[in-house]
Write an enzyme that holds these catalytic residues in place. Structure first.
Site, mmCIF file in Angstrom:
data_model
loop_
_atom_site.group_PDB
_atom_site.id
_atom_site.type_symbol
_atom_site.label_atom_id
_atom_site.label_comp_id
_atom_site.label_asym_id
_atom_site.label_seq_id
_atom_site.Cartn_x
_atom_site.Cartn_y
_atom_site.Cartn_z
ATOM 1 N N THR A 7 -2.773 72.459 -24.056
ATOM 2 C CA THR A 7 -2.533 71.923 -25.403
ATOM 3 C C THR A 7 -2.987 73.015 -26.347
ATOM 4 O O THR A 7 -3.741 73.896 -25.941
ATOM 5 C CB THR A 7 -3.384 70.636 -25.631
ATOM 6 O OG1 THR A 7 -2.778 69.533 -24.968
ATOM 7 C CG2 THR A 7 -3.540 70.258 -27.086
ATOM 8 N N ARG A 44 5.712 59.117 -21.592
ATOM 9 C CA ARG A 44 4.236 59.051 -21.660
ATOM 10 C C ARG A 44 3.736 59.742 -22.938
ATOM 11 O O ARG A 44 4.182 60.827 -23.294
ATOM 12 C CB ARG A 44 3.642 59.721 -20.423
ATOM 13 C CG ARG A 44 2.123 59.813 -20.414
ATOM 14 C CD ARG A 44 1.652 61.156 -20.933
ATOM 15 N NE ARG A 44 0.199 61.302 -20.833
ATOM 16 C CZ ARG A 44 -0.469 62.302 -21.379
ATOM 17 N NH1 ARG A 44 0.172 63.257 -22.034
ATOM 18 N NH2 ARG A 44 -1.771 62.371 -21.279
ATOM 19 N N GLY A 71 0.238 61.095 -24.890
ATOM 20 C CA GLY A 71 -1.172 61.388 -24.655
ATOM 21 C C GLY A 71 -2.019 61.218 -25.908
ATOM 22 O O GLY A 71 -1.650 60.499 -26.845
ATOM 23 N N ASP A 72 -3.154 61.872 -25.909
ATOM 24 C CA ASP A 72 -4.113 61.754 -27.017
ATOM 25 C C ASP A 72 -3.767 62.640 -28.208
ATOM 26 O O ASP A 72 -4.201 62.370 -29.326
ATOM 27 C CB ASP A 72 -5.517 62.133 -26.532
ATOM 28 C CG ASP A 72 -5.551 63.582 -26.053
ATOM 29 O OD1 ASP A 72 -4.664 63.971 -25.254
ATOM 30 O OD2 ASP A 72 -6.446 64.328 -26.481
ATOM 31 N N THR A 106 -8.453 68.885 -25.878
ATOM 32 C CA THR A 106 -7.537 69.215 -24.775
ATOM 33 C C THR A 106 -8.111 68.660 -23.490
ATOM 34 O O THR A 106 -9.322 68.688 -23.284
ATOM 35 C CB THR A 106 -7.322 70.736 -24.639
ATOM 36 O OG1 THR A 106 -6.626 70.992 -23.409
ATOM 37 C CG2 THR A 106 -8.620 71.523 -24.642
ATOM 38 N N GLY A 107 -7.233 68.173 -22.631
ATOM 39 C CA GLY A 107 -7.699 67.618 -21.357
ATOM 40 C C GLY A 107 -6.923 66.358 -21.032
ATOM 41 O O GLY A 107 -5.940 66.042 -21.702
ATOM 42 N N GLY A 136 -5.522 63.318 -21.357
ATOM 43 C CA GLY A 136 -5.426 62.563 -22.609
ATOM 44 C C GLY A 136 -5.787 61.094 -22.491
ATOM 45 O O GLY A 136 -6.304 60.502 -23.441
HETATM 46 N N1 ASP Z 1 -4.401 66.281 -23.910
HETATM 47 C C1 ASP Z 1 -3.062 66.594 -23.500
HETATM 48 C C2 ASP Z 1 -2.342 65.322 -23.149
HETATM 49 O O1 ASP Z 1 -2.937 64.486 -22.506
HETATM 50 C C3 ASP Z 1 -2.968 67.529 -22.335
HETATM 51 C C4 ASP Z 1 -3.985 68.636 -22.275
HETATM 52 O O2 ASP Z 1 -4.621 68.974 -23.252
HETATM 53 O O3 ASP Z 1 -4.152 69.222 -21.227
HETATM 54 O O4 ASP Z 1 -1.190 65.186 -23.460
#
Ligand code: ASP
Length: 316
Positions: free
Chosen positions: A176, A204, A206-207, A227-228, A230
């Protein structure tokens, strides 16, 4: 007048050091520095934190090295569905777009929605139509696709079949981009843009486009971009949680962000990271993976970037 500052991340889904050539690492670091410089130029010219985070994110969306815009992740149907959001800390104005398919720079669509002042969030075909109407550059899906993402999709589909998905690297899975900034008028802003994770189900969300989860900014407190994985950022409302710890527990920004990333989210064994900045320009960038693309320019004008543990200074 406040001394400005800016911090960015380009995902905690960083490859092991040996996963890329030194030339590729160098190119990624240069793109991080270019994003920081784009934001800094706005801030030093007296521009707003909102303009600065948008400018920084556009550079990272245009880079093939990060999972947003050109180089975004592919879903199970081998298609791109892009999410982004932006928020200003002064009046808490926000814009969020999700499941975009054709907007070259999703963060520009989020910003246009913020400026329009109506709905905070638009999704799918309506979000693409809004962006087109706003005069933003529209592209074919192929523009977003890079060889690395195609390889990641093939590998993750294979792992899903073999039952080895848990041992997939963070780099195969996700990424991200995001930015947080403090401007000369003391305003904070945050922006986040993503392709989500590789092989995500179609539809889908995400966050990253969820205000309070992947993106949050509040003047006098802090601005956060995450990031991560979500789903866990949504459940913990990470951006707002960090802001609440600063506002109500009087924690320093590093303590608050560190607690959420390294304690609250740690129990799930997922990849997670944030960049956050407080009301006087202190920056923090905790992550729990092998690395996180990140960088910042502190109020003294010092530019730093990192991919793994070491941080490198580059000219402004
Ligand atoms: N946070 C992002 C999502 O879940 C993905 C990521 O940052 O790796 O869409």
């Amino acid at each position: 007048m406040t001394e400005p500052a800016i911090a960015i991340h380009a995902g905690c889904g960083v490859m092991p050091r040996t996963g890329l050539s030194e030339a590729d690492w160098e190119a990624a670091r240069q793109d991080l520095a270019a994003a920081l410089r784009a934001g800094w130029q706005v801030l030093k010219g007296g521009g707003s934190a909102l303009d600065a985070v948008e400018a920084a994110v556009v550079v990272m969306e245009d880079s093939p090295h990060f999972n947003a815009g050109h180089g975004a992740a592919l879903n199970t149907a081998a298609e791109h569905e892009l999410d982004a959001s932006i928020m200003g800390g002064g009046d808490l104005a926000a814009g969020a777009v999700t499941l975009l398919r054709h907007v070259r720079n999703p963060i520009r669509a989020a910003r246009a929605l913020l400026e329009a002042g109506g709905p905070v969030m638009l999704g799918g075909a309506a979000a693409d139509a809004f962006a087109k109407e706003a005069g933003l550059e529209m592209v074919d899906q192929a523009y977003f696709t890079t060889e690395r993402r195609v390889e990641a999709l093939v590998s993750l589909k294979q792992r899903a079949q073999d039952g080895t998905i848990r041992s997939a690297s963070e780099a195969e899975k996700h990424g991200t981009v995001g930015a947080v900034a403090l401007d000369v008028n003391g305003h904070l802003a945050a922006a986040t843009s993503t392709g989500g994770y590789n092989n995500k189900p179609a539809g889908r969300i995400g966050d990253s486009p969820l205000i309070g989860a992947g993106t949050y900014a509040r003047d006098g407190v802090c601005a956060v971009s995450g990031t991560g994985a979500g789903e866990f950022f949504i459940r913990h409302v990470v951006g707002h949680e960090i802001s609440s710890r600063v506002a109500y527990l009087n924690e320093k920004i590093a303590e608050a962000a560190g607690h959420v990333v390294l304690t609250d989210l740690a129990r799930y064994g997922i990849g997670a990271g944030v960049v956050a900045i407080d009301a006087v320009g202190n920056v923090t960038a905790p992550y729990n993976t092998e690395g996180m693309f990140r960088g910042w320019i502190t109020p003294d004008g010092h530019l730093s970037v990192g991919t793994h543990a070491d941080i490198i200074s580059l000219p402004l």
